[in-house]
Design a protein around this motif. Structure first.
Motif, short mmCIF file in Angstrom:
data_model
loop_
_atom_site.label_atom_id
_atom_site.label_comp_id
_atom_site.label_asym_id
_atom_site.label_seq_id
_atom_site.Cartn_x
_atom_site.Cartn_y
_atom_site.Cartn_z
N GLY A 295 54.64 -3.89 -12.00
CA GLY A 295 54.99 -4.17 -13.38
C GLY A 295 53.78 -4.33 -14.27
N THR A 296 52.67 -3.65 -13.91
CA THR A 296 51.43 -3.73 -14.69
C THR A 296 51.28 -2.45 -15.51
OG1 THR A 296 50.48 -4.91 -12.80
CG2 THR A 296 48.97 -4.24 -14.55
N PRO A 297 51.43 -2.51 -16.82
CA PRO A 297 51.29 -1.30 -17.64
C PRO A 297 49.94 -0.62 -17.40
CG PRO A 297 52.17 -3.09 -18.95
CD PRO A 297 51.76 -3.69 -17.63
N THR A 298 49.97 0.69 -17.33
CA THR A 298 48.78 1.46 -17.01
C THR A 298 48.40 2.35 -18.18
OG1 THR A 298 49.27 1.47 -14.64
CG2 THR A 298 47.78 3.18 -15.45
N VAL A 299 47.13 2.29 -18.57
CA VAL A 299 46.59 3.21 -19.57
C VAL A 299 45.81 4.29 -18.83
CG1 VAL A 299 45.12 3.48 -21.61
CG2 VAL A 299 46.42 1.37 -21.27
N THR A 300 46.16 5.54 -19.09
CA THR A 300 45.49 6.63 -18.38
C THR A 300 45.25 7.80 -19.33
OG1 THR A 300 45.49 7.94 -16.34
CG2 THR A 300 47.58 7.79 -17.53
N THR A 301 44.69 8.85 -18.78
CA THR A 301 44.35 10.08 -19.50
C THR A 301 45.36 11.17 -19.16
OG1 THR A 301 43.01 10.79 -17.63
CG2 THR A 301 41.89 9.48 -19.34
N PRO A 302 45.28 12.33 -19.83
CA PRO A 302 46.17 13.44 -19.44
C PRO A 302 46.02 13.85 -17.98
CG PRO A 302 45.27 13.84 -21.62
CD PRO A 302 44.56 12.62 -21.09
N ILE A 303 44.79 13.83 -17.46
CA ILE A 303 44.57 14.17 -16.05
C ILE A 303 45.23 13.13 -15.16
CG2 ILE A 303 42.82 14.19 -14.23
CD1 ILE A 303 42.97 16.85 -15.53
N GLY A 304 45.09 11.85 -15.51
CA GLY A 304 45.72 10.80 -14.72
C GLY A 304 47.23 10.89 -14.74
N ALA A 305 47.77 11.25 -15.89
CA ALA A 305 49.23 11.32 -16.04
C ALA A 305 49.84 12.53 -15.35
CB ALA A 305 49.59 11.35 -17.52
N GLU A 306 49.04 13.56 -15.13
CA GLU A 306 49.56 14.80 -14.54
C GLU A 306 50.22 14.54 -13.20
OE1 GLU A 306 47.25 18.75 -14.42
OE2 GLU A 306 47.11 17.98 -12.36
N SER A 315 55.14 5.84 -23.35
CA SER A 315 55.28 4.87 -24.45
C SER A 315 54.05 4.82 -25.35
CB SER A 315 55.58 3.44 -23.94
OG SER A 315 54.40 2.75 -23.55
N TYR A 316 53.04 5.64 -25.06
CA TYR A 316 51.86 5.74 -25.91
C TYR A 316 51.31 7.16 -25.80
CZ TYR A 316 49.40 5.07 -21.45
OH TYR A 316 48.96 5.19 -20.14
N ALA A 317 50.40 7.52 -26.71
CA ALA A 317 49.82 8.86 -26.70
C ALA A 317 48.68 8.93 -25.69
CB ALA A 317 49.31 9.21 -28.10
N LEU A 318 48.78 9.86 -24.76
CA LEU A 318 47.73 10.04 -23.76
C LEU A 318 46.49 10.62 -24.43
CD1 LEU A 318 50.00 11.66 -21.05
CD2 LEU A 318 48.99 9.37 -20.90
N SER A 319 45.32 10.17 -23.98
CA SER A 319 44.08 10.69 -24.57
C SER A 319 42.93 10.47 -23.61
CB SER A 319 43.79 9.97 -25.90
OG SER A 319 42.54 10.40 -26.42
N ASP A 320 41.95 11.38 -23.65
CA ASP A 320 40.70 11.18 -22.92
C ASP A 320 39.55 10.93 -23.89
OD1 ASP A 320 40.42 13.72 -23.96
OD2 ASP A 320 40.42 14.73 -22.02
N PRO A 336 52.90 -7.92 -27.18
CA PRO A 336 53.90 -8.06 -26.10
C PRO A 336 54.96 -6.96 -26.11
CG PRO A 336 53.49 -10.18 -27.17
CD PRO A 336 52.79 -9.14 -27.99
N SER A 337 55.35 -6.50 -27.29
CA SER A 337 56.38 -5.45 -27.35
C SER A 337 55.84 -4.13 -26.78
CB SER A 337 56.83 -5.25 -28.80
OG SER A 337 57.46 -6.41 -29.29
N ALA A 338 54.60 -3.79 -27.14
CA ALA A 338 54.00 -2.57 -26.59
C ALA A 338 53.80 -2.69 -25.08
CB ALA A 338 52.66 -2.30 -27.28
N TRP A 339 53.42 -3.88 -24.64
CA TRP A 339 53.23 -4.13 -23.21
C TRP A 339 54.54 -3.93 -22.45
CZ3 TRP A 339 54.95 -7.47 -19.40
CH2 TRP A 339 54.14 -7.64 -18.28
N LEU A 340 55.62 -4.51 -22.95
CA LEU A 340 56.93 -4.37 -22.30
C LEU A 340 57.38 -2.92 -22.28
CD1 LEU A 340 58.84 -7.49 -23.65
CD2 LEU A 340 58.27 -7.02 -21.26
N ALA A 341 57.16 -2.19 -23.37
CA ALA A 341 57.58 -0.79 -23.43
C ALA A 341 56.86 0.04 -22.36
CB ALA A 341 57.31 -0.22 -24.82
N ALA A 342 55.56 -0.22 -22.18
CA ALA A 342 54.80 0.52 -21.17
C ALA A 342 55.23 0.12 -19.77
CB ALA A 342 53.30 0.28 -21.37
N ARG A 343 55.47 -1.17 -19.56
CA ARG A 343 55.94 -1.62 -18.24
C ARG A 343 57.27 -0.97 -17.89
NH1 ARG A 343 58.74 -7.30 -17.51
NH2 ARG A 343 60.33 -5.99 -18.48
N ASP A 344 58.21 -0.97 -18.81
CA ASP A 344 59.54 -0.40 -18.55
C ASP A 344 59.46 1.11 -18.36
OD1 ASP A 344 60.49 -2.96 -18.75
OD2 ASP A 344 61.31 -2.72 -20.77
N ALA A 345 58.54 1.78 -19.08
CA ALA A 345 58.37 3.22 -18.89
C ALA A 345 57.92 3.53 -17.48
CB ALA A 345 57.37 3.76 -19.91
#
Length: 412
Positions: A295-306, A315-320, A336-345
């Motif tokens: 349940g830890t929201p992850t920020v990654t890049t397009p390569i990471g998301a692939e 829930s956010y725009a991927l970017s490198d 907190p709202s952005a955090w929850l959205a990323a966790r649920d995604a």
């Protein structure tokens, strides 16, 4: 070709002993072996690698084997597996010709973990600034090993399509098998936004993409992110960290490289945001999967998301871009709202793409179909048959030459 399809005996020939606490590949290997065991296979592991203090206690029979040694031939013939799995294409090069000679009726399976030549091509492109060259020397060897095996399992649908479109491998010789999730996390039982603090990165440092990600983040992202999150620290964990990685630590700004963690899931669950700033790589990313599982929201890049989830599913725009990566991280950390959205995604991605019951059943069914139609299956593999007859003999003759040379030296 007469076969007893009721006898199920699987042998994994592994480049390294599985280390599930060190690498995502180690965890995936054990998942596959457990899946086979549950399907009724007797499972054994063999490796030419030296044991390590971090290898898993698998509960399966383990054997030390040697490369360039004909003693392997007698051993594998006596073992008589019905399924042989190579966990890297170099293992197929070393042992594939021996297995085919001694156990011609054994199904052979290559587990790539990721498409190594794609990862190398992306790394080279990043260093040189030139376009990605898929058709490199490693690709020739890796695709040849795929062609020689009865089936190749791929952890990325992107790579399945790449192999079909650019390397002309047929669909029936490839099988998509992602990371397998048996149970979804229950957000109610996990620490929430207010119970967590600081940022985390995790990943073994024998893996070049992880080394590059740590350096890039420390040098390009952290100087932009730290001012946005005063008082927030970034803690970096990775098996086999070395002096070069630890030199990146900067206690004055809260950037800390810790080295190995024994329990990645327990560690991740303490932090508010998980970071995967990958600039090259291939396959699925264990660090992202573990973030979702805790349940830890992850920020990654397009390569990471692939190969993990669709571009619009984060829930956010991927970017490198270092600036955008820093801004997204700060947003998830503070809101907190952005955090929850990323966790649920992340939990939705687990549910839609990594279901154990669906993918496990399809994999076992695929193996059973091949087992009952092995001769017909192999008759379709004309390029594999040609490679086994011609080019791959080079590995055999080189191995025999090395063995003869070693024997001659030992007799002196």
């Amino acid at each position: 070709m007469s076969r007893n399809t009721n006898r199920k005996h699987a042998l994994l020939i592994a480049k390294q002993w599985p280390e599930p606490a060190s690498t995502a590949a180690g965890r995936r290997t054990l998942d596959i072996l457990d899946l086979l065991s549950e399907a009724g296979y007797a499972v054994e592991i063999a490796s030419p690698a030296q044991p390590t203090p971090f290898q898993a206690k698998t509960g399966y029979a383990e054997h030390q084997i040697e490369v360039n040694e004909s003693s392997f031939d007698d051993w594998v013939r006596t073992l008589d597996p019905t399924l042989v799995i190579y966990d890297r294409f170099v293992m197929e090069e070393q042992f594939g010709w021996r297995v085919r000679a001694q156990c011609p009726d054994a199904i052979t399976l290559l587990d790539t973990s990721d498409f190594h030549s794609l990862r190398e091509a992306r790394h080279q492109a990043l260093k040189s600034g030139e376009p990605v060259n898929l058709f490199n020397a490693t690709a020739e060897r890796e695709v040849a090993a795929m062609a020689r095996c009865d089936l190749t399992i791929m952890i990325s649908e992107v790579e399945v399509e790449l192999l079909k479109q650019h390397f002309c491998l047929p669909d029936w010789q490839l099988h998509y098998l992602p990371f397998l999730v048996r149970a979804l996390p229950d957000p109610e039982t996990l620490p929430g936004f207010e119970q967590r603090q600081h940022l985390v990165m995790i990943g073994g440092y024998k893996h070049a993409p992880n080394r590059d990600a740590t350096v890039w983040f420390a040098q390009q992202v952290w100087p932009r992110l730290h001012p946005l999150l005063p008082g927030v620290e970034c803690h970096v964990y990775g098996a086999y960290s070395d002096h070069a990685m630890h030199r990146l630590s900067d206690p004055a700004t809260g950037f800390r490289v810790h080295g190995r963690t024994e329990d990645a899931l327990a560690t991740l669950a303490r932090y508010r945001v998980n970071l995967a700033p990958l600039r090259f790589g291939a396959g699925q990313k264990g660090k992202i999967l573990e973030g979702w599982l805790t349940g830890t929201p992850t920020v990654t890049t397009p390569i990471g998301a692939e190969s993990m989830a669709a571009e619009n599913a984060w829930s956010y725009a991927l970017s490198d871009s270092p600036e955008q990566f820093a801004a997204t991280t700060a947003q998830l950390y503070q809101n907190p709202s952005a955090w929850l959205a990323a966790r649920d995604a992340g939990i939705r991605a687990l549910e839609s793409g990594f279901s154990y019951p669906h993918h496990a059943a399809a994999f076992i069914e695929r193996l059973e179909t091949i087992a009952t139609n092995l001769e017909a299956h192999r008759n379709r593999q004309i390029w594999g048959r040609i490679l086994r007859r011609t080019e791959h003999r080079a590995e055999e003759f080189m191995s025999r030459w090395i063995e003869a040379k070693n024997n001659a030296q030992s007799d002196r």
